[in-house]
Motif scaffolding. Structure first.
Motif, PDB file in Angstrom:
ATOM      1  N   LEU A 126       0.837  -1.209   0.000  1.00 36.26           N
ATOM      2  CA  LEU A 126       0.000   0.000   0.000  1.00 36.26           C
ATOM      3  C   LEU A 126       0.868   1.253   0.000  1.00 36.26           C
ATOM      4  O   LEU A 126       0.556   2.243  -0.686  1.00 36.26           O
ATOM      5  CB  LEU A 126      -0.932  -0.006   1.215  1.00 36.26           C
ATOM      6  N   ALA A 127       1.957   1.214   0.763  1.00 35.14           N
ATOM      7  CA  ALA A 127       2.871   2.358   0.789  1.00 35.14           C
ATOM      8  C   ALA A 127       3.541   2.540  -0.572  1.00 35.14           C
ATOM      9  O   ALA A 127       3.744   3.672  -1.033  1.00 35.14           O
ATOM     10  CB  ALA A 127       3.928   2.150   1.875  1.00 35.14           C
ATOM     11  N   ALA A 128       3.880   1.441  -1.230  1.00 32.26           N
ATOM     12  CA  ALA A 128       4.506   1.521  -2.552  1.00 32.26           C
ATOM     13  C   ALA A 128       3.548   2.138  -3.571  1.00 32.26           C
ATOM     14  O   ALA A 128       3.950   2.982  -4.393  1.00 32.26           O
ATOM     15  CB  ALA A 128       4.945   0.132  -3.000  1.00 32.26           C
ATOM     16  N   VAL A 129       2.286   1.719  -3.534  1.00 31.47           N
ATOM     17  CA  VAL A 129       1.288   2.286  -4.453  1.00 31.47           C
ATOM     18  C   VAL A 129       1.156   3.789  -4.223  1.00 31.47           C
ATOM     19  O   VAL A 129       1.119   4.582  -5.179  1.00 31.47           O
ATOM     20  CB  VAL A 129      -0.077   1.588  -4.265  1.00 31.47           C
ATOM     21  N   ALA A 130       1.119   4.198  -2.956  1.00 28.20           N
ATOM     22  CA  ALA A 130       0.992   5.621  -2.638  1.00 28.20           C
ATOM     23  C   ALA A 130       2.196   6.408  -3.165  1.00 28.20           C
ATOM     24  O   ALA A 130       2.040   7.506  -3.728  1.00 28.20           O
ATOM     25  CB  ALA A 130       0.859   5.803  -1.128  1.00 28.20           C
ATOM     26  N   SER A 131       3.402   5.847  -3.001  1.00 30.25           N
ATOM     27  CA  SER A 131       4.604   6.529  -3.484  1.00 30.25           C
ATOM     28  C   SER A 131       4.615   6.620  -5.014  1.00 30.25           C
ATOM     29  O   SER A 131       5.024   7.639  -5.584  1.00 30.25           O
ATOM     30  CB  SER A 131       5.854   5.798  -2.995  1.00 30.25           C
ATOM     31  N   LEU A 132       4.175   5.563  -5.686  1.00 29.55           N
ATOM     32  CA  LEU A 132       4.123   5.590  -7.152  1.00 29.55           C
ATOM     33  C   LEU A 132       3.098   6.614  -7.649  1.00 29.55           C
ATOM     34  O   LEU A 132       3.326   7.302  -8.658  1.00 29.55           O
ATOM     35  CB  LEU A 132       3.780   4.203  -7.682  1.00 29.55           C
ATOM     36  N   GLN A 133       1.992   6.730  -6.951  1.00 28.64           N
ATOM     37  CA  GLN A 133       0.997   7.724  -7.335  1.00 28.64           C
ATOM     38  C   GLN A 133       1.519   9.137  -7.099  1.00 28.64           C
ATOM     39  O   GLN A 133       1.238  10.056  -7.870  1.00 28.64           O
ATOM     40  CB  GLN A 133      -0.304   7.471  -6.574  1.00 28.64           C
ATOM     41  N   ASP A 134       2.310   9.314  -6.021  1.00 27.72           N
ATOM     42  CA  ASP A 134       2.947  10.616  -5.789  1.00 27.72           C
ATOM     43  C   ASP A 134       3.967  10.905  -6.890  1.00 27.72           C
ATOM     44  O   ASP A 134       4.128  12.050  -7.328  1.00 27.72           O
ATOM     45  CB  ASP A 134       3.656  10.633  -4.427  1.00 27.72           C
ATOM     46  N   ALA A 135       4.667   9.857  -7.347  1.00 29.44           N
ATOM     47  CA  ALA A 135       5.644  10.030  -8.422  1.00 29.44           C
ATOM     48  C   ALA A 135       4.968  10.523  -9.698  1.00 29.44           C
ATOM     49  O   ALA A 135       5.515  11.372 -10.416  1.00 29.44           O
ATOM     50  CB  ALA A 135       6.364   8.702  -8.683  1.00 29.44           C
ATOM     51  N   LEU A 136       3.778  10.020  -9.968  1.00 24.50           N
ATOM     52  CA  LEU A 136       3.049  10.436 -11.175  1.00 24.50           C
ATOM     53  C   LEU A 136       2.606  11.897 -11.104  1.00 24.50           C
ATOM     54  O   LEU A 136       2.370  12.532 -12.135  1.00 24.50           O
ATOM     55  CB  LEU A 136       1.831   9.534 -11.371  1.00 24.50           C
ATOM     56  N   LYS A 137       2.525  12.424  -9.877  1.00 28.66           N
ATOM     57  CA  LYS A 137       2.107  13.825  -9.705  1.00 28.66           C
ATOM     58  C   LYS A 137       3.310  14.769  -9.654  1.00 28.66           C
ATOM     59  O   LYS A 137       3.135  15.990  -9.613  1.00 28.66           O
ATOM     60  CB  LYS A 137       1.303  13.973  -8.421  1.00 28.66           C
ATOM     61  N   ALA A 138       4.518  14.210  -9.615  1.00 25.74           N
ATOM     62  CA  ALA A 138       5.720  15.030  -9.470  1.00 25.74           C
ATOM     63  C   ALA A 138       5.903  15.954 -10.672  1.00 25.74           C
ATOM     64  O   ALA A 138       5.602  15.584 -11.810  1.00 25.74           O
ATOM     65  CB  ALA A 138       6.941  14.140  -9.299  1.00 25.74           C
ATOM     66  N   ARG A 139       6.428  17.150 -10.415  1.00 20.78           N
ATOM     67  CA  ARG A 139       6.621  18.132 -11.483  1.00 20.78           C
ATOM     68  C   ARG A 139       8.038  18.133 -12.042  1.00 20.78           C
ATOM     69  O   ARG A 139       8.337  18.917 -12.957  1.00 20.78           O
ATOM     70  CB  ARG A 139       6.278  19.529 -10.953  1.00 20.78           C
TER      71      ARG A 139
END
Length: 361
Positions: free
Chosen positions: A88-101
């Motif tokens: 679950l933590a990995a999914v959250a980090s990957l989703q944050d990565a997709l939002k990175a500028r």
């Protein structure tokens, strides 16, 4: 095995983009989506059908939930809960990565995801919660085929099959020259009675459990567990060393074992519950030192300096209410050091909190 496959697929997807010589923003985004797809499965709202899916329909989390829904209290359940948290933590980090500028922002979040995925994947050489899914498959009945011949794991193997005791896998026996066997995940291999016996990492622990159970049965009376271990009160560290160890722990250990040492994605390492387990399993200070120095931090074993490991050990002893002295915990312990079994102190050096942990300043 499906969970393990999906985790490895997610890791491979992220690494492929990071290691590519001509990767651009589109490649990174595709890789992150593919990794998420492998973890969540095709029925999850986070699934992106436009990206390549290296996993299966259920995804690692879906397969994991199926296992937890159908099992009550076998020994692999704590490990699976740790796997679940890290996925679950990995999914959250990957989703944050997709939002990175920025690319740096993406890579920072992707690296966090990879760290969680590595912990979730775990190691077959560890049978506790730190073993992750690989450890659970290698050391518990989770890795025993449904149609396999099951034998008593407390007894010596007499014919081909799997030796299981209280849900733990102790050994697998295969007739010599009959069935090819991949030995990965087994701690040792021996030839006995025309069979190849593959012993798991959990085998010594299983044997200790079997011996204790046999002794208790022979006594025909419940054993009394002493509440304290007075033999372990010899000072083994200094107050200043424990204070330094607290900072090292916060930087390298707290993410898994928790700021309160009660565990997050890894077991508790201080307090009443931990000390009961340590006493029952006859862990000595020396054994704990070996575990810490050779296996921690989990994602980068043996990466700290000897002095830092010694300071962490001092912090753990202080947190478990051991008395401090004038001699520092050694960075290179000599034979015979720390042979006392870890346990509740007869005279705690401090005031334990509700969990049995002594605060360290």
């Amino acid at each position: 095995m499906a969970v393990l496959h999906d985790i490895r697929a997610a890791i491979a997807a992220v690494l492929a983009a990071e290691n590519g010589t001509s990767s651009g923003p589109a490649d990174y985004i595709t890789a992150a989506h593919s990794a998420v797809d492998a973890l969540v499965g095709r029925n999850d709202p986070a699934f992106d059908a436009r990206s390549p899916d290296p996993g299966d329909a259920r995804g690692a989390l879906g397969q994991l939930n199926d296992l937890l829904d159908h099992e009550a209290t076998p020994p692999f359940v704590p490990a699976l809960h740790g796997v679940q948290i890290n996925l679950l933590a990995a999914v959250a980090s990957l989703q944050d990565a997709l939002k990175a500028r920025s690319l740096d922002g993406f890579q920072e979040n992707a690296s966090d995801a990879l760290e969680n995925l590595e912990i979730a994947q775990g190691r077959s050489s560890q049978y506790d919660v730190l073993g992750g899914i690989a450890g659970a498959i290698a050391n518990t009945r989770l890795g025993v085929p449904d149609d396999a011949r099951i034998a008593d794991g407390c007894a010596a193997p007499h014919r081909p099959g799997f030796g299981v005791s209280h849900g733990w896998l102790a050994w697998r026996a295969v007739k010599r020259g009959h069935t090819p066997v991949a030995t990965g995940g087994y701690a040792s291999v021996k030839m006995e009675n025309d069979m190849m016996i593959l012993y798991t990492t959990a085998a010594p622990m299983v044997q200790q459990h079997c011996t204790r159970h046999a002794d208790a049965k022979a006594a025909a009376a419940p054993a009394l567990i002493k509440a304290a271990v007075p033999a372990a009160t010899t000072p083994l560290y200094t107050t200043a060393q424990a204070a330094r160890g607290k900072a090292v722990y916060a930087a390298n250990c707290a993410s898994c074992h928790g700021t309160n040492l009660q565990g997050v994605a890894a077991p508790a390492i201080a307090g009443s519950a931990f000390l009961k387990t340590a006493t029952t399993n006859k862990y000595t200070v020396s054994i704990l030192d070996t575990i810490v120095t050779q296996n921690m931090p989990f994602n980068n074993p043996a990466s700290l300096k000897p002095g830092q490991y010694a300071d962490v050990m001092a912090y753990l002893l202080a947190s478990n209410c051991y008395p401090a002295g004038k001699m520092a915990f050694p960075s290179d312990p000599k034979p015979g050091f720390g042979t006392a079994i870890v346990g509740v102190q007869a005279h705690p050096a401090g005031t334990p909190d509700a969990k049995g942990v002594c605060p360290v300043k």
